[in-house]
Design an enzyme around this catalytic site. Structure first.
Site, PDB file in Angstrom:
ATOM      1  N   LYS A  65       0.854  -1.205   0.000  1.00 50.70           N
ATOM      2  CA  LYS A  65       0.000   0.000   0.000  1.00 50.70           C
ATOM      3  C   LYS A  65       0.879   1.241   0.000  1.00 50.70           C
ATOM      4  O   LYS A  65       1.718   1.416   0.881  1.00 50.70           O
ATOM      5  CB  LYS A  65      -0.917  -0.014   1.235  1.00 50.70           C
ATOM      6  CG  LYS A  65      -1.722   1.277   1.423  1.00 50.70           C
ATOM      7  CD  LYS A  65      -2.698   1.184   2.607  1.00 50.70           C
ATOM      8  CE  LYS A  65      -3.338   2.545   2.905  1.00 50.70           C
ATOM      9  NZ  LYS A  65      -4.267   2.501   4.062  1.00 50.70           N
ATOM     10  N   ASP A 118      -2.725  10.109   3.746  1.00 51.65           N
ATOM     11  CA  ASP A 118      -4.128   9.707   3.871  1.00 51.65           C
ATOM     12  C   ASP A 118      -4.886  10.711   4.737  1.00 51.65           C
ATOM     13  O   ASP A 118      -4.842  10.646   5.966  1.00 51.65           O
ATOM     14  CB  ASP A 118      -4.208   8.300   4.484  1.00 51.65           C
ATOM     15  CG  ASP A 118      -5.639   7.797   4.613  1.00 51.65           C
ATOM     16  OD1 ASP A 118      -6.550   8.431   4.039  1.00 51.65           O
ATOM     17  OD2 ASP A 118      -5.836   6.758   5.284  1.00 51.65           O
ATOM     18  N   LYS A 149     -10.416  12.687   8.100  1.00 40.72           N
ATOM     19  CA  LYS A 149      -9.967  12.275   9.431  1.00 40.72           C
ATOM     20  C   LYS A 149      -9.929  13.476  10.371  1.00 40.72           C
ATOM     21  O   LYS A 149      -9.741  14.606   9.905  1.00 40.72           O
ATOM     22  CB  LYS A 149      -8.530  11.700   9.335  1.00 40.72           C
ATOM     23  CG  LYS A 149      -8.419  10.344   8.693  1.00 40.72           C
ATOM     24  CD  LYS A 149      -6.953   9.891   8.663  1.00 40.72           C
ATOM     25  CE  LYS A 149      -6.801   8.542   7.978  1.00 40.72           C
ATOM     26  NZ  LYS A 149      -7.409   7.427   8.715  1.00 40.72           N
ATOM     27  N   ASP A 196       1.483   6.223   5.605  1.00 37.00           N
ATOM     28  CA  ASP A 196       0.524   5.278   5.033  1.00 37.00           C
ATOM     29  C   ASP A 196       1.072   4.580   3.775  1.00 37.00           C
ATOM     30  O   ASP A 196       0.352   3.843   3.105  1.00 37.00           O
ATOM     31  CB  ASP A 196      -0.797   6.011   4.736  1.00 37.00           C
ATOM     32  CG  ASP A 196      -2.020   5.114   4.909  1.00 37.00           C
ATOM     33  OD1 ASP A 196      -1.894   4.049   5.544  1.00 37.00           O
ATOM     34  OD2 ASP A 196      -3.089   5.483   4.390  1.00 37.00           O
ATOM     35  N   ASP A 205     -12.325   6.953   3.553  1.00 38.84           N
ATOM     36  CA  ASP A 205     -11.120   6.698   4.344  1.00 38.84           C
ATOM     37  C   ASP A 205     -10.718   5.220   4.286  1.00 38.84           C
ATOM     38  O   ASP A 205      -9.638   4.854   4.739  1.00 38.84           O
ATOM     39  CB  ASP A 205     -11.353   7.146   5.789  1.00 38.84           C
ATOM     40  CG  ASP A 205     -10.062   7.335   6.572  1.00 38.84           C
ATOM     41  OD1 ASP A 205      -8.983   7.294   5.950  1.00 38.84           O
ATOM     42  OD2 ASP A 205     -10.135   7.524   7.798  1.00 38.84           O
ATOM     43  N   GLU A 252      -9.548   3.612   1.879  1.00 37.42           N
ATOM     44  CA  GLU A 252      -8.971   3.729   0.538  1.00 37.42           C
ATOM     45  C   GLU A 252      -7.908   2.667   0.258  1.00 37.42           C
ATOM     46  O   GLU A 252      -7.682   2.310  -0.897  1.00 37.42           O
ATOM     47  CB  GLU A 252      -8.367   5.134   0.339  1.00 37.42           C
ATOM     48  CG  GLU A 252      -6.931   5.328   0.874  1.00 37.42           C
ATOM     49  CD  GLU A 252      -6.787   5.150   2.379  1.00 37.42           C
ATOM     50  OE1 GLU A 252      -7.791   5.228   3.086  1.00 37.42           O
ATOM     51  OE2 GLU A 252      -5.650   4.910   2.834  1.00 37.42           O
ATOM     52  N   ARG A 263      -7.767  -0.555   0.828  1.00 38.32           N
ATOM     53  CA  ARG A 263      -8.287  -1.790   0.219  1.00 38.32           C
ATOM     54  C   ARG A 263      -8.629  -1.590  -1.250  1.00 38.32           C
ATOM     55  O   ARG A 263      -8.606  -2.538  -2.023  1.00 38.32           O
ATOM     56  CB  ARG A 263      -9.478  -2.301   1.038  1.00 38.32           C
ATOM     57  CG  ARG A 263     -10.636  -1.354   1.103  1.00 38.32           C
ATOM     58  CD  ARG A 263     -11.577  -1.657   2.278  1.00 38.32           C
ATOM     59  NE  ARG A 263     -10.998  -1.254   3.557  1.00 38.32           N
ATOM     60  CZ  ARG A 263     -11.556  -1.496   4.740  1.00 38.32           C
ATOM     61  NH1 ARG A 263     -12.712  -2.138   4.823  1.00 38.32           N
ATOM     62  NH2 ARG A 263     -10.972  -1.095   5.843  1.00 38.32           N
TER      63      ARG A 263
HETATM   64  N1  BES Z   1      -4.423   4.377   6.819  1.00 35.69           N
HETATM   65  C1  BES Z   1      -5.568   4.094   7.609  1.00 35.69           C
HETATM   66  C2  BES Z   1      -5.304   3.090   8.715  1.00 35.69           C
HETATM   67  C3  BES Z   1      -4.343   3.496   9.788  1.00 35.69           C
HETATM   68  C4  BES Z   1      -4.798   3.941  11.002  1.00 35.69           C
HETATM   69  C5  BES Z   1      -2.976   3.368   9.606  1.00 35.69           C
HETATM   70  C6  BES Z   1      -3.912   4.274  11.996  1.00 35.69           C
HETATM   71  C7  BES Z   1      -2.083   3.714  10.594  1.00 35.69           C
HETATM   72  C8  BES Z   1      -2.552   4.167  11.797  1.00 35.69           C
HETATM   73  C9  BES Z   1      -6.670   3.520   6.717  1.00 35.69           C
HETATM   74  O1  BES Z   1      -6.690   3.993   5.413  1.00 35.69           O
HETATM   75  C10 BES Z   1      -7.971   3.905   7.330  1.00 35.69           C
HETATM   76  O2  BES Z   1      -8.245   5.065   7.387  1.00 35.69           O
HETATM   77  N2  BES Z   1      -8.741   2.918   7.736  1.00 35.69           N
HETATM   78  C11 BES Z   1     -10.007   3.146   8.330  1.00 35.69           C
HETATM   79  C12 BES Z   1     -10.974   2.145   7.753  1.00 35.69           C
HETATM   80  C13 BES Z   1     -12.408   2.400   8.110  1.00 35.69           C
HETATM   81  C14 BES Z   1     -12.893   3.680   7.489  1.00 35.69           C
HETATM   82  C15 BES Z   1     -13.236   1.237   7.646  1.00 35.69           C
HETATM   83  C16 BES Z   1      -9.878   2.985   9.834  1.00 35.69           C
HETATM   84  O3  BES Z   1      -9.137   2.125  10.286  1.00 35.69           O
HETATM   85  O4  BES Z   1     -10.500   3.768  10.549  1.00 35.69           O
HETATM   86 ZN    ZN Z   2      -4.904   4.656   4.693  1.00 34.33          ZN
HETATM   87 MN    MN Z   3      -7.771   5.809   5.228  1.00 34.55          MN
END
Ligand code: BES
Ligand code: ZN
Ligand code: MN
Length: 496
Positions: A264, A269, A276, A287, A346, A348, A350
């Protein structure tokens, strides 16, 4: 850091500091301290009697002008309980010793190896430890602590001619740790200095340096390939996306197995329209840690030359809110043809992984491993200590878990189970891009796995382990370079 082997007799080694370790639950003359001359051992035993030396993990005691040694100082480092001692602990102990000595005006060190029958793995662990410990995340401080850097590490055999194991351990350790530090450097860069374009340039420079083939596709090609999921994320950013492909395909390697490493590569992000909170958003410069891992793995195997074909695929883009950004409720068509309803912009990672996996299969990959900072949920489950492992093939999951144990990286398998699929069904499309709060790391992983199809696939969620929030005795606060060592070990083992 220069690395060398010193086969001088122990008493004669000329070094500013010789390092040796002893255990907590044994006489002070244990571990490599046992190898030292009796004169200095008696001092160490006195210090143990007065509890100044306990042997507890990472305890450092510096002795000046040690009796019976030409070394100017002797550092005795605690190795903890003898029962718990292994290569992973050795790596930490050696790292702690090196980090303790940095910044004390010491630039040259010697590490006393265990004995004549030194194993390659233990030498590798010490070399890795030293290179990883000699790293700080202070890249953009105008007064960097460069004067702390270690210039030379000598591996002291204590008078034996260096064995093949010692030479091989030094070389492997150097290659792997340098690759891990390369990966840490990429993760450490802020997003204004690590755009998708710059990440691709770094990949190209690395590939040229190590003789790998590297292709970089831009926006037009990404659209032509009908990567609708990757494109949806990329469309909101003014920075053009890049699809980075690096090949390591030695002619003598069997043709049936091609391992695809998908990382990834979200260089920042924001969350997009599902933006966020501002608190801690700066952490989202990391990220692209999955991408950095895979590029580092390629750098390492280009030098270690295992007989196995490997292709790295990195979808790199920012995830931004803008007038052109994708929106919740949008339905997109992925490269595989599967349609996806966006419930949260968010989620993104996947999406970009979905198309990258499809592309990796198209390139001929017969096994797929992805590394991604995919979910906050994995950090709720496993904290910052352990990488979450998921997979469709237990055989491949086991390969990764075994390699992780060898490499001293903590990993834990979480389930992939059809019952969770209900959670990411969509009313309007084939799939929804989120599966709700509960089991978020699992549904995130399984969404990615949908695009691996029947190809054996393993997913590593490194959202927690990519970064160390605190300074450890053996490792600086900042990028960790996980899970690079595991993947390198796995590929070396696969090649036999
Ligand atoms: N990049 C984030 C995940 C992340 C969180 C990485 C904390 C490092 C530290 C990912 O893209 C994300 O935002 N995931 C969301 C998914 C949700 C919207 C289903 C999450 O984990 O909140
Ligand atoms: Zn992310
Ligand atoms: Mn995200």
């Amino acid at each position: 850091m220069k690395l060398e082997i010193s086969s001088e007799s122990l008493a004669q080694i000329q070094t500013p500091v010789l390092m040796a370790y002893s255990f907590e639950d044994a006489p002070a003359s244990s571990g490599t301290v046992e190898r030292l001359p009796a004169e200095v051992r008696s001092t160490i035993e006195e210090l143990q009697a007065s509890r100044e030396i306990t042997g507890k993990s990472y305890e450092c005691t510096l002795l000046h002008r040690p009796a019976g040694l030409a070394a100017r100082k002797l550092l005795v480092v605690g190795a903890g309980k003898r029962q718990k001692f292994n290569d992973a602990q050795l790596r930490r102990v050696a790292g702690a010793a090196v980090r303790h000595l940095r910044g004390r005006g010491i630039h040259e060190l010697a590490w006393l190896l265990d004995n004549e029958g030194t194993r390659r793995e233990s030498v590798e662990a010490v070399v890795e430890a030293a290179l990883l410990a000699d790293y700080d995340a202070d890249r953009y401080r105008t007064e960097r602590e460069v004067e702390r850097r270690i210039d030379l590490l000598a591996l002291a055999t204590g008078g034996h001619a260096p064995s093949e194991a010692v030479r091989a351990g030094l070389e492997r350790g150097r290659i792997i740790a340098e690759a891990q530090n390369f990966s840490r450097d990429l993760v450490n860069e802020p997003s204004n200095r690590m755009t998708p374009t710059m990440l691709a340039e770094r990949a190209q420079t690395m590939a040229e340096l190590y003789g790998l083939e590297c292709q970089v596709l831009g926006p037009e090609q990404i659209r032509e390939l009908k990567m609708g999921a990757f494109w949806a994320v990329a469309q909101g950013s003014d920075e053009p996306p890049r699809l980075i492909v690096v090949h390591y395909e030695p002619a003598e390697a069997p043709a049936e197995l091609v391992v695809g490493l998908v990382g990834k590569g979200i260089t920042f992000d924001t969350g997009g329209i599902s933006i966020k909170p501002s608190e801690n958003m700066h952490e989202m410069k990391t990220d692209m840690a999955g991408a950095a891992t895979m590029l580092g793995v390629m750098q390492a195997i280009a030098q270690l030359k295992p007989r196995v074909r490997v292709i790295a695929v990195v979808p790199a883009t920012e995830n931004m809110p803008s007038g052109k950004a994708y929106k919740p409720g949008d339905v997109i068509t992925s490269m595989s043809g599967k349609t996806i309803e966006i419930l949260n912009t968010d989620a993104e990672g996947r999406l970009v992984l979905a198309d990258a996996l499809t592309y990796a299969k198209q390139l001929g990959c017969t096994a797929l491993i992805d590394a991604a900072t995919l979910t906050g949920a994995v950090t709720i489950a496993l904290g910052n200590i352990t990488t979450g492992v998921f997979g469709s093939s237990q055989e491949w999951v086991n390969r990764v878990l075994n390699a992780a144990a060898d490499a001293g990286e903590k990993m834990w398998q979480l389930p992939v189970d059809d019952d969770y699929r209900e959670q990411y069904k969509s009313l309007i499309a084939d799939l929804a891009n989120t599966g709700g709060r509960y089991g978020g790391a699992i549904t995130g992983a399984m969404f990615v796995g949908e695009f691996a199809g029947d190809t054996p696939w393993v997913h590593l969620d490194i959202a927690g382990t990519r970064w160390s929030n605190e300074e450890k005795p053996f490792l600086a606060k900042g990028p960790t370079g996980a899970p690079l060592r595991t993947l390198v070990h796995m590929l070396l083992k696969l090649a036999g």
